[in-house]
Design an enzyme around this catalytic site. Sequence first.
Site, short mmCIF file in Angstrom:
data_model
loop_
_atom_site.label_atom_id
_atom_site.label_comp_id
_atom_site.label_asym_id
_atom_site.label_seq_id
_atom_site.Cartn_x
_atom_site.Cartn_y
_atom_site.Cartn_z
N GLU A 125 0.76 -1.22 0.02
CA GLU A 125 0.11 -0.07 0.03
C GLU A 125 0.73 1.45 -0.02
O GLU A 125 0.49 2.39 -0.39
CB GLU A 125 -0.96 0.05 1.22
CG GLU A 125 -2.12 -1.02 1.34
CD GLU A 125 -2.98 -0.62 -0.14
OE1 GLU A 125 -3.20 0.51 -0.29
OE2 GLU A 125 -3.64 -1.74 -0.54
N SER A 128 -42.00 -26.24 49.40
CA SER A 128 -41.27 -26.81 50.42
C SER A 128 -40.09 -26.18 50.26
O SER A 128 -39.25 -26.49 51.44
CB SER A 128 -41.04 -28.42 50.17
OG SER A 128 -42.60 -28.89 50.28
#
Lengths: 798, 170
Positions: free
Chosen positions: A206, A486
């Site tokens: 690049e 319970s």
Amino acid sequence: MVKKRQRRRRKRKLSSKSRRLSGWKRKSLKYMGLLFLVLMVPLVGYTIYLDFQVRANFDSKRYAEPARVYARPLELYVGKTITKQALLYELDRLGYKLVDRPTRSGTYVYNDNETEIITRRFVFWDEEQPSTHLKIRFQGKYIIGMTDGKTGKPITKSVRLDPLLIAKIFPSHNEDRILLRLPDEKAPVETRRAYERLIAVLKAVEDRDFDNHFGISFKGIARAIWSNLRAGGRRQGGSTLTQQLAKNYFLKPEKTLKRKFTEMLMAILIELHYEKKEILEAYLNEIYMGQDGRRAIHGFGLASRFYFNRTIEELELHQMALLVGMVKAPSTYDPRRNPEKALYRRNLVLQVLVDQKVIDRETMLAEKMKPLGVESARSHMNQKYPAFVDLLRKQLRRDYKDEDLVKGGLQIHTTLDPIIQYYAESSLSSQIELLERTKRLKPGSLQGALIVTNYSDGEVQAIVGDRNPKYPGFNRVLKAKRHVGSLIKPAVYLAALLSDKPDPRTGRPWTLASLLDDSEYVYRFRNGDVWAPKNYDKQYHGDVPFYLSLANSYNVTTARLGIEIGLDEVIATIKKLGFRRPVPKNPSLLLGAIEMTPLEVTQMYQTIANGGFNTQLKTIRAIMNSQGKILTSYPTKIERVVPPGPVLQINTALQYAVSQGTGRGLARFIPKSYNVAGKTGTTDDLRDSWFAGFTRSYLGVVWLGMDRTTGRRSGNTRLTGSTGALRVWGEMMRKINPGVLKLRPQEDWGIEFHWINPQTGLRVTENCEGAVQLPFRAGTAPEEDTSCRRRGIFKWAF
Amino acid sequence: MGFLINHHLVFRLSRGLLIVGVLGLTACGRGTVRDTPRAPVTELSGRTEIAPKVEHNPVAVSGRKNAAAHLVRSARRKVSAGKLSTAAGMLERAKNIDPENAVIWSNLADIRFRQGQYRDAESLALRSNSFAGSDRKLKRYNWQLIIKARTARGDKEGAARAREKLRSLR
């Protein structure tokens, strides 16, 4: 003389001319100045504006990273209880590659005897875990040997794998990235080399003059023009990396001259303000690399993860070449959508690398032969834990504002254990399906929720909020308020053990051996109403010892006991155990007519499991900023709320509940020798099926039921706690690997053990038939039953 | 002629069979080199047998102790370097490896005290005592820490009770 005069004249002439000129000039200068001002003010203004933009973007975007949420890291050490299967599962989840011979971090191999892993380096909140070459041997369900793969020396410390990424919290614009930092001299060689290589590839393709230009490269432009002329079209752009970075800061892609000019100006400004290294780092993090639905993939760190499921260190050369090649047009060269174009581009880049003398021909040829090696998008996208993240967010909101979470690339280290979560999810789903079939319930009607914690420090290891665990809907763990049945009883019995009110039968404090009256019981309210609780089996059992009454979950005895010691005491105990909302003061409370979420039940049972220490549930271990500094740590928070002796007594009774009481069915899943303690819960019309229990290290709470409960008979699951939730719990815990639960009283708790006869509740000797050993608080041991001993001796003698 | 063709066919067939046979043998050979077919484990399915009790394996037990002890030593170094949060993080890890180790809980209590978190320090010291067993020295240390923590919080009465506990341990 003449000459002098002439010169003077000329001078005068000149000066007069100049005077004439200056008159004209003055005017034009004035106009030019004006024009200049008119032109320059905006230009200067524009430059200043751009400068501001550049710096704002550069500084803010540098850290614009979503918060990342991690699971707990898996700790590996000799003696760790884990199956090989589970370790391999974790490695697969983490994206480790199965290879023939591991040479890079993030790879592994296994055979019958040994598993060989090269772990990834990871910076944790306390210290860095370097990449480690491990050879692990298993025996049964635990690690029996661990050696260094290079030196062959045994490893005695714990080695952490990198943690699994389980979620991300995004900023609003859905830009996703994994922030990279260029390694400094202190970084491992492997890391430095990888970055050097990546940057070399990037520059070669690049921007060859990156190190020398000032933002714009005339050489680069000339080269581009030359190559474009030769090719007869636009083939190469002359943009420097800095210009590309500037371009990325604009949101709209457009190709105008003005835009090009702005880009150049910004590039120069960037170069003025920042060093090359900073620019490169920003570039690596900013550049757009593709799209995943709404999520924009930014930067090489995430691209590398997204396409290859690797870190930069793990990338092979051809993979770097592809990533760099993609910069030009990420969607065109998307290796998943256009593999041929991507391959062509990659090989072109590899050719450029040879031309630029970055690599030699042989390397290029070898790399060109390799396939793209792109991961399917599957592996890291389906790691969804909606119920856990839901609870996490709730806890995060206590300390962080939503907008702060997405600012600086926070790392949130959580307590989620993906292996336990897997077992939890699969056990819940499979048991629900099985139960629906066997109980002939409407398919899809039964729902469930569960939570697993490490009760000693309150770490939440797994949460499932729906029978379909990946479904991010109604999270029942947090939101389903249901009657607990319970499950409330341990609080009632604990209240009795803590109470100053004595057992009216003996006039002495309540003990596990106190006899409770299980005969018809009617409670009369002041307004004349009556409450007549019945046992689940519709029978009465006469005198039942305290511990068996809890273990068998008898309603009548519990109701009598609760009324005897007073509702206020029971309510106080429920609150002590960690329930925060108001408790209805009604006798039916004693049998569980109180609504709780599975999370609230868990909080309560944490205290019971943890020996009377209320332990704050937590989902977060630490939050770090992007620099790896701890922002908030979440240490273990415990507080003694109930004395340890009575809790130990209750826990003994809960062990009896599993070995002899309503939890007997657990033996199908976990042998009795593991001493699991637990309690079933069932509510009216079988609407709710609960099980809460704990092993040596883990507490689990499971709820099964239906969402719709209005209307007569609707919501009936045909399940009790023991035929429903218990099975989910059992299947799950057996996979998690329960340790053997041992209740160890300390001498200063004032606990003594005595043998008693359960029928009489009296003290006997060990060899007496049917005698059981129970813990008592000092001085509360029941009277001695001499008859039994005599009989025992008699039997023994003759 | 027919005989010749047949002869040729037999020859070709036997050659083919030979090749197939050799290939088969090679394949078998490959199969025996690797003990089991390897594949990544992507699901944790199948019936899991219950784990043998880890408490019964001395190598596993000492392995855990070593791993935890290593972290405790690292944590102590961090404490002397003044890095208390880091040290606490290490001790939390150690505690997950060896959860009933009273020394680890006591060390955590110590760090909380140094950080001025007196209430947490006290709770952690109590937790340590609940695992301390016959280690009277550790229990005394924890009670001393509890006295200091309660005093620092202004809980004189509580400190006095702790002093009594401490005396009973001598």
